[in-house]
Design a protein around this motif. Structure first.
Motif, PDB file in Angstrom:
ATOM      1  N   GLU A   1      -3.796   2.689  -6.181  1.00 58.37           N
ATOM      2  CA  GLU A   1      -3.851   1.363  -5.565  1.00 58.37           C
ATOM      3  C   GLU A   1      -4.280   0.331  -6.603  1.00 58.37           C
TER       4      GLU A   1
ATOM      5  N   ASN B   1     -12.352   1.693   4.527  1.00 57.51           N
ATOM      6  CA  ASN B   1     -13.259   0.603   4.887  1.00 57.51           C
ATOM      7  C   ASN B   1     -12.660  -0.386   5.883  1.00 57.51           C
ATOM      8  N   LEU B   2     -11.396  -0.218   6.247  1.00 52.31           N
ATOM      9  CA  LEU B   2     -10.756  -1.139   7.184  1.00 52.31           C
ATOM     10  C   LEU B   2     -11.104  -0.771   8.618  1.00 52.31           C
ATOM     11  N   LYS B   3     -11.375  -1.792   9.424  1.00 54.67           N
ATOM     12  CA  LYS B   3     -11.624  -1.573  10.846  1.00 54.67           C
ATOM     13  C   LYS B   3     -10.281  -1.595  11.564  1.00 54.67           C
TER      14      LYS B   3
ATOM     15  N   ARG C   1       0.846  -1.194   0.000  1.00 55.88           N
ATOM     16  CA  ARG C   1       0.000   0.000   0.000  1.00 55.88           C
ATOM     17  C   ARG C   1       0.880   1.243   0.000  1.00 55.88           C
TER      18      ARG C   1
ATOM     19  N   GLU D   1      -7.455  -5.024  -6.070  1.00 54.31           N
ATOM     20  CA  GLU D   1      -7.828  -6.059  -5.099  1.00 54.31           C
ATOM     21  C   GLU D   1      -7.739  -5.611  -3.646  1.00 54.31           C
ATOM     22  N   HIS D   2      -7.211  -4.434  -3.396  1.00 54.90           N
ATOM     23  CA  HIS D   2      -7.121  -3.932  -2.016  1.00 54.90           C
ATOM     24  C   HIS D   2      -8.453  -3.346  -1.560  1.00 54.90           C
ATOM     25  N   ILE D   3      -8.784  -3.610  -0.314  1.00 58.25           N
ATOM     26  CA  ILE D   3      -9.933  -2.954   0.306  1.00 58.25           C
ATOM     27  C   ILE D   3      -9.521  -1.506   0.573  1.00 58.25           C
ATOM     28  N   PRO D   4     -10.342  -0.539   0.259  1.00 55.45           N
ATOM     29  CA  PRO D   4      -9.980   0.854   0.527  1.00 55.45           C
ATOM     30  C   PRO D   4      -9.676   1.064   2.013  1.00 55.45           C
ATOM     31  N   LEU D   5      -8.666   1.862   2.301  1.00 58.67           N
ATOM     32  CA  LEU D   5      -8.258   2.102   3.681  1.00 58.67           C
ATOM     33  C   LEU D   5      -9.413   2.621   4.535  1.00 58.67           C
TER      34      LEU D   5
END
Length: 54
Positions: free
Chosen positions: A17, A26-28, A9, A20-24
């Motif tokens: 980006e 959206n991360l817990k 990242r 396939e990365h989850i957007p930052l």
């Protein structure tokens, strides 16, 4: 190069980006209270030793 070749990242706004990365956003995130961790340090060490047999 790190983003393209190794899927790392980047926090730089101009670096795109990979898909396939989850957007930052959206991360817990885990939140830790340093004082609480310090107060529980012996219990944490004992549990670690029990789990990993060290």
């Amino acid at each position: 190069m790190l983003v393209e070749m190794f899927a790392h990242r980047s926090f730089h706004a101009q670096v795109k980006e990979k898909g396939e990365h989850i957007p930052l956003a959206n991360l817990k995130l885990l939140k830790a209270d340093p004082a609480a961790v310090q107060a529980q340090s012996e219990e944490i060490k004992a549990r670690y030793a029990r789990i990993f047999g060290v």
